[in-house]
Design a protein around this motif. Structure first.
Motif, PDB file in Angstrom:
ATOM      1  N   UNK A  96      32.263  41.769  52.884  1.00 38.52           N
ATOM      2  CA  UNK A  96      31.167  42.741  52.751  1.00 38.52           C
ATOM      3  C   UNK A  96      31.564  43.925  51.881  1.00 38.52           C
ATOM      4  N   UNK A  97      32.794  44.373  52.012  1.00 37.12           N
ATOM      5  CA  UNK A  97      33.254  45.494  51.200  1.00 37.12           C
ATOM      6  C   UNK A  97      33.209  45.130  49.714  1.00 37.12           C
ATOM      7  N   UNK A  98      33.605  43.914  49.385  1.00 37.59           N
ATOM      8  CA  UNK A  98      33.568  43.470  47.988  1.00 37.59           C
ATOM      9  C   UNK A  98      32.124  43.348  47.515  1.00 37.59           C
ATOM     10  N   UNK A  99      31.282  42.738  48.330  1.00 39.38           N
ATOM     11  CA  UNK A  99      29.893  42.527  47.934  1.00 39.38           C
ATOM     12  C   UNK A  99      29.125  43.838  47.766  1.00 39.38           C
ATOM     13  N   UNK A 123      41.215  37.611  44.061  1.00 42.79           N
ATOM     14  CA  UNK A 123      39.848  37.163  43.787  1.00 42.79           C
ATOM     15  C   UNK A 123      39.466  37.454  42.335  1.00 42.79           C
ATOM     16  N   UNK A 124      39.934  38.588  41.819  1.00 43.19           N
ATOM     17  CA  UNK A 124      39.643  38.910  40.419  1.00 43.19           C
ATOM     18  C   UNK A 124      40.378  37.955  39.493  1.00 43.19           C
ATOM     19  N   UNK A 125      41.636  37.681  39.792  1.00 40.71           N
ATOM     20  CA  UNK A 125      42.408  36.746  38.979  1.00 40.71           C
ATOM     21  C   UNK A 125      41.765  35.357  38.973  1.00 40.71           C
ATOM     22  N   UNK A 126      41.175  34.974  40.108  1.00 40.60           N
ATOM     23  CA  UNK A 126      40.504  33.674  40.223  1.00 40.60           C
ATOM     24  C   UNK A 126      39.072  33.697  39.689  1.00 40.60           C
ATOM     25  N   UNK A 127      38.675  34.837  39.125  1.00 44.97           N
ATOM     26  CA  UNK A 127      37.353  35.027  38.533  1.00 44.97           C
ATOM     27  C   UNK A 127      36.219  34.910  39.548  1.00 44.97           C
ATOM     28  N   UNK A 128      36.497  35.322  40.786  1.00 48.25           N
ATOM     29  CA  UNK A 128      35.449  35.393  41.797  1.00 48.25           C
ATOM     30  C   UNK A 128      34.665  36.685  41.663  1.00 48.25           C
ATOM     31  N   UNK A 187      31.049  46.630  34.849  1.00 47.10           N
ATOM     32  CA  UNK A 187      30.594  47.133  36.147  1.00 47.10           C
ATOM     33  C   UNK A 187      29.325  46.429  36.615  1.00 47.10           C
ATOM     34  N   UNK A 188      28.666  45.712  35.729  1.00 50.12           N
ATOM     35  CA  UNK A 188      27.401  45.061  36.097  1.00 50.12           C
ATOM     36  C   UNK A 188      27.592  43.619  36.537  1.00 50.12           C
ATOM     37  N   UNK A 189      28.815  43.125  36.501  1.00 56.02           N
ATOM     38  CA  UNK A 189      29.089  41.728  36.834  1.00 56.02           C
ATOM     39  C   UNK A 189      28.790  41.433  38.295  1.00 56.02           C
ATOM     40  N   UNK A 190      28.180  40.301  38.565  1.00 59.15           N
ATOM     41  CA  UNK A 190      27.874  39.884  39.934  1.00 59.15           C
ATOM     42  C   UNK A 190      29.081  39.229  40.572  1.00 59.15           C
ATOM     43  N   UNK A 191      29.197  39.366  41.877  1.00 57.79           N
ATOM     44  CA  UNK A 191      30.251  38.721  42.627  1.00 57.79           C
ATOM     45  C   UNK A 191      29.842  37.270  42.879  1.00 57.79           C
ATOM     46  N   UNK A 192      30.750  36.354  42.552  1.00 56.76           N
ATOM     47  CA  UNK A 192      30.492  34.951  42.874  1.00 56.76           C
ATOM     48  C   UNK A 192      30.700  34.744  44.363  1.00 56.76           C
ATOM     49  N   UNK A 193      30.242  33.626  44.876  1.00 53.60           N
ATOM     50  CA  UNK A 193      30.381  33.346  46.310  1.00 53.60           C
ATOM     51  C   UNK A 193      31.849  33.332  46.679  1.00 53.60           C
ATOM     52  N   UNK A 194      32.197  34.162  47.652  1.00 58.83           N
ATOM     53  CA  UNK A 194      33.592  34.291  48.074  1.00 58.83           C
ATOM     54  C   UNK A 194      33.900  33.385  49.238  1.00 58.83           C
TER      55      UNK A 194
END
Length: 194
Positions: A96-99, A123-128, A187-194
């Motif tokens: 939730x904190x990431x989302x 998660x960033x390194x894995x492009x999530x 900064x506008x990039x969406x978070x992929x499903x974690x």
């Protein structure tokens, strides 16, 4: 930094720390609120967590806390927040904190802060996600850890471009400088499903 609406801050819950770290937490919370940026954090009222939240609230900012039931039941949750979400687990809290955040700032902290920081970096390194991460190396606190990351790269255990994975600032003003230098697309990039 105009496109940032919320920043997640990872930091320690201990009050037995040097004043320089308490001052940095206060300056960060105050600075976020004065810039109209919502603080997202772990929901505690103690240590640097409580200081950053109180400073943001005192400056008129919005503060969103996300705390697991097992920590909330120990009565250390902050009860004066804009929003407090009590969740079932640490995993739910971190997701939730990431989302709910556009960027991440890592203040000094302990094992929990390390866990949160490394998970968001992994998660960033894995492009999530492609959200910025700024490590606030207040008073050189993170210097040994940053040296370890360099060692892992030198030994071939990590193949990362540190400049794309995270920024380092040695004071709170530098954190805001790092966030201001971010390209709008990042900064506008969406978070992929974690």
């Amino acid at each position: 930094m105009k496109t940032l609406s919320s920043v997640c801050v990872y930091c320690g819950a201990s009050s037995q720390v040097a004043d320089v770290h308490k001052e940095a937490a206060h300056a960060l919370g105050d600075g976020l609120a004065r810039r109209g940026i919502r603080l997202v954090y772990g929901g505690g009222r103690v240590g640097l967590m409580g200081i950053v939240a109180d400073a943001a609230l005192a400056a008129g900012g919005e503060v969103v806390g996300i705390i697991p039931e097992h920590i909330q039941s120990a009565e250390i949750e902050h009860t004066g927040l804009t929003e407090l979400h009590v969740v079932d687990s640490m995993h739910t809290r971190k997701r939730m904190m990431v989302e709910r955040s556009d960027a991440f700032v890592v203040l000094p902290g302990g094992l929990g802060t390390l866990d949160e920081m490394f998970e968001v970096l992994t998660w960033k390194q894995l492009q999530l996600h492609d959200k910025p991460v700024v490590i606030a190396d207040v008073d050189g606190y993170w210097r040994p850890l940053l040296g370890l990351v360099d060692h892992m790269v030198a030994q071939g255990f990590a193949r990362i471009d540190r400049s794309k994975l995270y920024s380092v600032a040695d004071q709170v003003d530098g954190v805001f400088d790092a966030l201001e230098r971010l390209p709008d697309a990042q900064t506008a990039t969406q978070t992929r499903k974690l």
